[in-house]
Design an enzyme around this catalytic site. Structure first.
Site, PDB file in Angstrom:
ATOM      1  CG  ASP A  69      25.104  31.366 154.122  1.00  0.00           C
ATOM      2  OD1 ASP A  69      24.167  32.032 153.636  1.00  0.00           O
ATOM      3  OD2 ASP A  69      24.921  30.313 154.761  1.00  0.00           O
ATOM      4  CG  ASP A 110      17.669  26.475 154.334  1.00  0.00           C
ATOM      5  OD1 ASP A 110      17.871  25.342 153.864  1.00  0.00           O
ATOM      6  OD2 ASP A 110      18.560  27.329 154.468  1.00  0.00           O
TER       7      ASP A 110
END
Length: 733
Positions: free
Chosen positions: A67, A456
């Site tokens: 992504d 993340d």
């Protein structure tokens, strides 16, 4: 692209687009580029792999899209290789991949649609050499490679009956095609719908395009709220017929044909992944009967959410695998497997009332043990956000699927129910993380080769930059904002995070364990940290309105106000003298010689945005950078020398010198005004620079700006990216 080689596509009429060749080297480069090879610090993924696509005719050829990290290729018996690194700072938006297609007739041909956000430009790319070079086509529509529905697909497909044709379904502008391998594109005005379902304010539009192998028919899946989501053409797109209304309120996110021409579909009540589906279904469609059959797995396994990916075995039309999407179970998402066309199913997870049954699967994360995520005796999760799943067309035992952190592949899927299915880490070479900072400390027993912090994943202490980290050296805790380590005792390090209860964490054993400070002097979180050369002291500047710096000499047992500095000070520790810290604040340079308790200005004027970087092994040596200014001191800030040879400099760092008596190598992200924006190296203290990357290696989004050399390996450089992990460059051997 940098190097002034961007060529805008020519608009030929209202809907026809023509392209231009990209990827040829030679312009905007310097001689230093020939000296370097490029790779990554090994992590093992780290971000969302939204889709994978096997080539059906060349064994071992498979592509993976991400992504925010670009497109990857893997060929037989090799690791994943990034093939979109030619995209640079002014084209980083194309590195969010909306869709891709591999040519089943000429496997050397591959295509992708690039566009991270609907608010930014998009482009279509074509290659006839496995992605080594590309032709780009600017388009009048947008893509959402990092938005809702990014796991749908594939939106792009090569016609296996005429591979000159490639079709692409957009989110808001209908269906497009090329009839000449991508040399030009046009809108298919006959296609009747664009899709009317929106998620998080963004159109989902066309979700996939596929061909029936038993005929020449083409099928297109569209996100329509009325249940009329699938359209078929038997005349090459001249006319279209809607399949019978099916599963109103759900959307077929993925589709897969069997070799006999039966279409299998995975439905969810939204298009994921940001919003987790709450319901879903699996259907089989028989074109001959024009009929859907509900074949949703029902194993009493506690399934929640919907279904993401679906794949039919090329070697056996009755073998089907489907993945859940949005099932936030403790074990992760489930895979269901059928050997009779979906009439009956088996799953990785057992039935609720069969908890004493033998395990049906085992996770193998031995090559990337951080994926265990601190679960101890419980094995790693199977994954989450599993939007795509693929059976290897040449090996029925291998089922590959993408997750929010990596890629996994089964090793013996056909044995499900007979023996435990092994699910192994399978992302060698694929690195997709958003990295904030990196530190390369001097070699010392108990110290890692590299510290890193990132989005993340929080961060790692990398014991070996060529191997994926283990679970013990995975920080796990909070979204970090800054990190520092002690260069005389590099097993000591500290990082700040945005978490209120664990804002400051430190290690005394090279990142094997981390402890939270006893208490904080300020309720704020985040901010910046600087650790003394021996690790006994660190200064914290919290992210607060006051911006007051604090100092501790006992790992947070007691704190003191730092005197002499104002708001938003930037602080660095001397890498040799434990008592000395430096700071820039209010346009002045400051020094502390009492362990950070008091700072005094040296009277030297500096830029308000100047960031201090201390040189390892050189007491009193500090460099300052602030986009248009580079300067340094060798006497602790009493005097400065301005470096004018690099007009634009966004970040600087230091690496091991070539010779024992030489100055450390200086690395920078910037522009010398001649060779374009890139990675530069200086071995003469900034008097001259050489650009060491080329136009084939620009690595997308180099934000936040952070670069460092390796303290122990001459010529090795690391820098951060927003989606391509930690890039590592080394001198060619």
């Amino acid at each position: 692209m940098n190097g002034k080689r961007k060529v805008t596509a020519v608009l030929a009429g209202a809907t026809m687009l023509c392209g231009s060749l990209l990827g040829c080297s030679g312009v905007g480069e310097s001689d230093g580029a020939a000296e370097y090879t490029w790779g990554n610090v090994a992590i093992g993924g780290g971000g969302y792999v939204t889709g994978m696509e096997y080539n059906p005719t060349e064994e071992g050829l498979v592509y993976a899209r991400t992504d925010i990290g670009g497109l990857y290729r893997r060929q037989k018996d090799t690791n994943w290789v990034a093939i979109t690194d030619f995209l640079g700072a002014d084209e980083w938006g194309y590195i969010g991949i909306e869709s891709m297609a591999t040519d089943p007739v000429e496997p050397n041909r591959v295509y992708f649609a690039g566009g991270t956000y609907m608010s930014d430009p998009a482009a279509l790319f074509a290659s006839d050499d496995y992605g080594e070079t590309w032709t780009r086509f600017d388009v009048p529509f947008n893509c959402g490679g990092n938005q809702s529905g990014r796991g749908c697909g594939e939106r792009m497909c090569v016609n296996p009956n005429n591979n000159r044709e490639v079709w692409f379904g957009t989110r808001s502008d209908g269906l497009w095609k090329t009839e000449n391998y991508g040399e030009s594109w046009e809108q298919v005005t006959s296609f009747p719908v664009q899709g009317n379902y929106k998620q998080e304010g963004n159109s989902i539009g066309i979700m996939w395009v596929t061909f029936d192998p038993a005929s020449t028919d083409m099928y297109v899946g569209v996100a329509m709220t009325d249940g009329n989501c699938i359209y078929r053409t038997s005349d090459g797109g001249e006319s279209w017929t809607a399949l019978p209304t099916n599963a109103m309120g759900m959307y077929p996110l993925h589709a897969s044909f069997s070799s006999e021409g039966v279409l299998y579909l995975a439905y969810s009540d939204n298009c994921g992944p940001n919003l987790s589906p709450t319901a879903g279904a699996v259907y089989r469609y028989d074109p001959a009967a024009d009929q859907f059959t509900d074949i949703t797995p029902n194993l009493n396994d506690g399934r929640q959410g919907g279904f993401g990916g679906i794949s039919v075995d090329a070697q056996d039309p009755n073998r089907v695998v489907v993945s859940t999407l949005g099932w936030w179970s403790d074990a992760g998402d489930n895979l269901y497997y059928s050997t009779d066309g979906g009439n009956t199913w088996g799953g990785l997870f057992p039935e609720i009332d069969a908890s004493d049954a033998a395990p049906l699967y085992q996770m193998d994360t031995s090559e990337a043990a951080w994926l265990d995520w601190g679960r101890g005796e419980n094995q790693a999760k199977t994954g989450w956000w599993v939007a795509d799943v693929n059976i290897n067309p040449f090996n029925s035992d291998e089922v590959m699927y993408g997750t929010g952190a990596t890629i996994y592949t089964t090793r013996n899927m056909t044995q499900l129910g007979t023996e435990p299915v092994t699910i192994a880490f399978d992302a060698y070479g694929l690195e997709e993380t958003a990295v904030f900072e990196i530190i390369s400390p001097p070699a010392q027993e108990g110290a890692p080769e590299l510290y890193s912090i990132m989005g993340d994943l929080t961060g790692f202490a990398h014991e070996d930059v060529t191997k994926c980290p283990d679970d013990a050296h995975f920080m796990k805790n909070g979204k970090p904002t800054d990190i520092d380590c002690a260069f005389l005792a590099p097993q000591y390090a500290v990082y700040a995070s945005e978490e209120k209860t664990t804002t400051l964490s430190y290690t005394k054993d090279g990142g094997a364990t981390w402890e939270t400070v006893a208490h904080k002097p300020d309720p704020a979180a985040g901010g910046e940290v600087a650790m003394s050369a021996d690790g006994s002291t660190f200064i914290w500047v919290p992210d607060s309105i006051s911006g007051t710096p604090y100092v501790t000499h006992d790992f947070g047992e007691t704190w003191y106000y730092v005197e002499g500095l104002g708001y938003n000070a930037k602080i660095a520790a001397d890498r040799v003298n434990p008592e000395v810290f430096y700071a820039t604040c209010d346009g002045l340079f400051y020094v502390s010689t009492d362990g950070g308790v008091h700072f005094e200005s040296t009277g030297q004027l500096v830029s308000d945005s100047a960031i201090p970087v201390a040189v390892f092994g050189k007491e009193g040596h500090v460099w300052l950078s602030s986009s248009t200014m580079l300067m340094y001191t060798e006497d602790g800030g009493a005097n400065f020398t301005v470096v004018k040879s690099l007009p634009t400099v966004d970040s600087i760092g230091f690496g091991k010198a070539k010779d024992e008596d030489s100055y450390p190598v200086l690395y920078a992200e910037g522009d010398d005004g001649e060779h374009g924006y890139g990675i530069y190296k200086s071995e003469d203290k900034g008097e001259s620079w050489v650009r060491i990357n080329d136009d084939q290696h620009q690595f997308g989004n180099l934000n936040p700006k952070f670069i460092t050399g390796d303290s122990n390996v001459y010529g090795r450089v690391y820098f951060c990216t927003d989606g391509r992990g930690i890039v590592m460059g080394e001198l060619k051997q």
